[in-house]
Design an enzyme around this catalytic site. Structure first.
Site, mmCIF file in Angstrom:
data_model
loop_
_atom_site.group_PDB
_atom_site.id
_atom_site.type_symbol
_atom_site.label_atom_id
_atom_site.label_comp_id
_atom_site.label_asym_id
_atom_site.label_seq_id
_atom_site.Cartn_x
_atom_site.Cartn_y
_atom_site.Cartn_z
ATOM 1 C CB SER A 180 -55.683 -2.228 -35.108
ATOM 2 O OG SER A 180 -56.316 -1.388 -34.163
ATOM 3 C CG LEU A 201 -57.054 -2.594 -39.662
ATOM 4 C CD1 LEU A 201 -56.277 -3.908 -39.741
ATOM 5 C CD2 LEU A 201 -58.182 -2.705 -38.650
ATOM 6 C CG ASP A 202 -56.876 2.861 -35.052
ATOM 7 O OD1 ASP A 202 -57.180 3.583 -36.011
ATOM 8 O OD2 ASP A 202 -57.592 2.710 -34.047
ATOM 9 N NE ARG A 203 -46.652 3.394 -35.113
ATOM 10 C CZ ARG A 203 -46.098 3.644 -33.922
ATOM 11 N NH1 ARG A 203 -46.805 4.256 -32.977
ATOM 12 N NH2 ARG A 203 -44.857 3.310 -33.678
#
Length: 236
Positions: free
Chosen positions: A104, A100-102
């Site tokens: 998210s 997951l993105d930072r």
């Protein structure tokens, strides 16, 4: 890996000598004497030679409620990583299955079983991944139709698999996709003239984020949750 190869790789014995040791009944696998040198073993089964432990590594499977602001990485010189949320003795064991993105949040799976995590993320399995999304602009009535038809990704030169959008509000939806391409959801909304403000993963296949977990908390996966990935892989 064949048992004779495992023995030769983890002891001073040659592969031929390992075959003789196995045939003479001096090796046990998961507590059972095995006399077939061709017996297949994995990285987690307990293996003993003459009572001496050669391998007894437990398989680890965790779900984490990832908070915003943590990197899906094992280490980083600038930012906190999700591994820092785990007990120190687990940090060197685990890797991430489906990042997951930072910015998210939500369900993140970590394990030490590389074969299992590949089944979790490999594109051909098309495991459904569901996210709660909020956007900068109102979500148009045509967005669900566009996503169901697939969005063309110019970088990869392909069209995404049909995705399902459930409207939750003017600026919010629940979106289910079947791939995990780089910034896929953000790029999909960009393609329809909108922008993602927040992204929260709720589930991957049959594994749903435990509502009892607060951001930063984790728990072990259940036997049923672990098996669901193998079942999805077999049926793909």
């Amino acid at each position: 890996m064949k048992l004779d190869r495992f023995i030769s790789n983890n002891t001073p014995h040659s592969r031929q000598a390992a075959r003789l040791l196995i045939a003479s009944g001096r090796v046990t696998v998961a507590g059972v004497r095995v006399c077939d040198p061709r017996f297949e073993v994995d990285q987690f089964v307990a293996i003993h030679l003459d009572g001496e432990q050669l391998q007894d590594r437990p398989a680890l499977f965790f779900m984490l409620h990832k908070p915003v602001g943590y990197l899906s990485a094992t280490s980083d010189p600038q930012h906190a990583t999700v591994l820092e949320l785990f007990a120190p003795e687990l940090r060197t064991e685990l890797h991430i299955g489906g990042r997951l993105d930072r910015g998210s949040s939500g369900l993140l799976i970590l394990t030490n079983d590389g074969s299992w995590s590949r089944r979790l993320t490999e594109p051909k399995v098309k495991l459904p991944k569901t996210y709660r999304v909020t956007t900068l602009r109102p979500i148009s009535s045509a967005t669900a139709e566009r996503f169901a038809a697939g969005i063309y990704m110019t970088t990869e030169q392909l069209t995404t698999s049909p995705a399902q959008l459930e409207q939750l509000g003017e600026y919010a939806c629940r979106l289910t996709i079947y791939e995990g391409r780089y910034h896929q959801i953000k790029r999909m909304f960009h393609a329809v003239g909108n922008q993602v403000v927040s992204l929260h993963r709720e589930s991957m296949g049959a594994i749903r984020l435990d509502p009892a977990l607060r951001p930063g908390q984790y728990r072990a996966l259940t036997v049923t949750e672990i098996a669901s990935v193998d079942q999805a892989s077999r049926s793909s």
